[in-house]
Scaffold this active site. Structure first.
Site, mmCIF file in Angstrom:
data_model
loop_
_atom_site.group_PDB
_atom_site.id
_atom_site.type_symbol
_atom_site.label_atom_id
_atom_site.label_comp_id
_atom_site.label_asym_id
_atom_site.label_seq_id
_atom_site.Cartn_x
_atom_site.Cartn_y
_atom_site.Cartn_z
ATOM 1 N N ASP A 26 0.228 -6.737 2.481
ATOM 2 C CA ASP A 26 1.363 -7.584 2.058
ATOM 3 C C ASP A 26 2.326 -7.883 3.208
ATOM 4 O O ASP A 26 2.842 -8.994 3.328
ATOM 5 C CB ASP A 26 2.097 -7.007 0.831
ATOM 6 C CG ASP A 26 2.722 -5.638 1.002
ATOM 7 O OD1 ASP A 26 2.458 -4.963 2.026
ATOM 8 O OD2 ASP A 26 3.488 -5.231 0.090
ATOM 9 N N GLY A 89 6.988 9.451 -6.759
ATOM 10 C CA GLY A 89 6.352 9.690 -5.460
ATOM 11 C C GLY A 89 4.843 9.787 -5.516
ATOM 12 O O GLY A 89 4.219 10.345 -4.617
ATOM 13 N N GLY A 91 2.818 7.055 -5.741
ATOM 14 C CA GLY A 91 2.207 5.802 -5.314
ATOM 15 C C GLY A 91 2.069 4.794 -6.443
ATOM 16 O O GLY A 91 1.285 3.849 -6.348
ATOM 17 N N SER A 94 7.417 4.060 -8.386
ATOM 18 C CA SER A 94 8.570 4.519 -9.166
ATOM 19 C C SER A 94 9.873 3.984 -8.564
ATOM 20 O O SER A 94 10.806 3.655 -9.305
ATOM 21 C CB SER A 94 8.595 6.042 -9.247
ATOM 22 O OG SER A 94 8.568 6.610 -7.957
ATOM 23 N N ASP A 135 5.266 -4.309 -4.465
ATOM 24 C CA ASP A 135 5.647 -3.422 -5.569
ATOM 25 C C ASP A 135 6.734 -4.054 -6.436
ATOM 26 O O ASP A 135 6.638 -4.080 -7.666
ATOM 27 C CB ASP A 135 6.150 -2.084 -5.018
ATOM 28 C CG ASP A 135 5.132 -1.411 -4.118
ATOM 29 O OD1 ASP A 135 3.965 -1.863 -4.079
ATOM 30 O OD2 ASP A 135 5.497 -0.433 -3.439
ATOM 31 N N TYR A 184 3.816 4.888 7.536
ATOM 32 C CA TYR A 184 3.838 3.501 7.037
ATOM 33 C C TYR A 184 4.476 2.579 8.084
ATOM 34 O O TYR A 184 3.937 1.531 8.434
ATOM 35 C CB TYR A 184 4.617 3.445 5.716
ATOM 36 C CG TYR A 184 4.620 2.084 5.067
ATOM 37 C CD1 TYR A 184 3.657 1.745 4.126
ATOM 38 C CD2 TYR A 184 5.572 1.121 5.403
ATOM 39 C CE1 TYR A 184 3.656 0.502 3.521
ATOM 40 C CE2 TYR A 184 5.575 -0.127 4.816
ATOM 41 C CZ TYR A 184 4.616 -0.431 3.866
ATOM 42 O OH TYR A 184 4.602 -1.673 3.290
#
Ligand code: GLA
Length: 320
Positions: A26, A89, A91, A94, A135, A184
């Site tokens: 993304d 946490g 994935g 949340s 997300d 990340y």
């Protein structure tokens, strides 16, 4: 009339998400195919006053709340609580669900894309993690019974119907994701370095990667380019109702995330291998950022009797 202003009761719900395919694509404007799920976060309370007060058992609430408040800039305060059915946490987004539900509860007005963009900016502020749009956009724009084919450059969302004879199952081995934030950012930085040489990864071909002299960057780039292709393959397979072809794309995605992007863990690898031997499982892969978190599997109904399937659900909304 007295100056007494009665607060309005507000309830907002935002779903978490599971990504069927298209991870670490993304933030270079690539393709993703997630769906909003029937687990999510509710923010309820009374609007009014000049302060935002929230109670919750969710970790890291102050940073996310501050991020959302700074983006939404609500006209009035809010006094309420947060509850969630999402494992925190793991994935399943949340954080995004909390941000999106809170923004709606604070009176955000705009399209699902605008809501997602405000919450993505809130996430950047709150966590310092330079996440992409997937997300928050999935939580804001989910469609019941559908996965979402999102072009993260054009910012278009195409709902893809999920065939009724396929189940989506999420398996959470419960690993903590300690490295996730720094790793990340590191992966995102690697993509920036690749693009200085190849141009935008969403338009690059495998042949363009030969211009790189770093074998690690070549593998990172190969993951992104081939993953974008697998998103198309999976979306087409779902549209034809072809479970085995959809599954092939998912197995290949896991291998690419494991070997080229190096975001898997031995626990996730072992779970995917076990699922490969399980009758009725078309495909499985790690889902989300990796470094722990969950595995998503596409199966015949009931193929994994010890785990219940998730349902593709509508996006965030205010509740009556
Ligand atoms: C996290 C980020 C998303 C995306 C995924 C990996 O969930 O928040 O933007 O980059 O990782 O696909």
């Amino acid at each position: 009339m007295s100056g007494l202003k009665l607060g309005r009761r507000v309830r907002a719900w935002a779903p978490g998400r599971v990504n069927l395919i298209g991870d670490h694509t993304d933030y270079t404007g690539g393709l993703v195919l997630p769906m909003a799920i029937d687990l999510g976060t509710r923010v309820e309370g009374t609007s009014g006053g000049s302060l935002v007060w929230l109670t919750s058992a969710v970790d890291d609430l102050p940073a996310e709340v501050a991020g959302v408040v700074s983006q939404v800039r609500p006209e009035e305060g809010f006094d309420g609580s947060v509850s969630t059915t999402l494992p925190v946490g793991a994935g399943l987004s949340s954080s995004a669900a909390l941000e999106v539900a809170l923004a709606l509860a604070l009176g955000f007005e705009g399209t699902p894309l605008e809501l997602a963009q405000a919450c993505q900016a809130a996430e950047h502020l709150a966590s310092g993690v330079p996440c992409g749009i997937m997300d928050q956009l999935t939580s804001a724009a989910g469609v019941e019974g559908h996965a979402l084919l999102i072009d993260c450059h054009e910012l278009t969302v195409e709902p893809i119907p999920l065939p009724p004879d396929l189940s989506v199952v999420v398996l959470n081995p419960g690993e903590s994701r300690k490295l996730a934030h720094s790793a990340y950012a590191d992966r995102r930085h690697a993509c920036n370095r690749i693009e200085l040489v190849t141009g935008p990864l969403r338009e690059a071909s495998l042949a363009d990667l030969a211009k790189l002299d770093d074998p690690v960057l070549m593998r990172r780039g190969r993951h992104v380019i081939t993953e974008n292709e697998r998103v198309r393959e999976l979306a087409e397979a779902l549209s034809r109702g072809d479970g085995p072809a959809a599954g092939e794309a998912m197995w290949a995605s896991h291998v690419s995330l494991r070997d080229d992007y190096e975001v898997s863990t031995p626990t996730l690898d072992a779970l995917v291998e076990a699922l490969r031997e399980t009758p009725g499982v078309h495909g499985a892969r790690l889902t989300g950022a990796g470094f722990g978190g969950c595995v998503v599997a596409l199966t015949e109904p009931g193929a994994i009797p010890w785990a219940s399937p998730v349902t593709a659900s509508a996006g965030a909304h205010l509740e009556r």
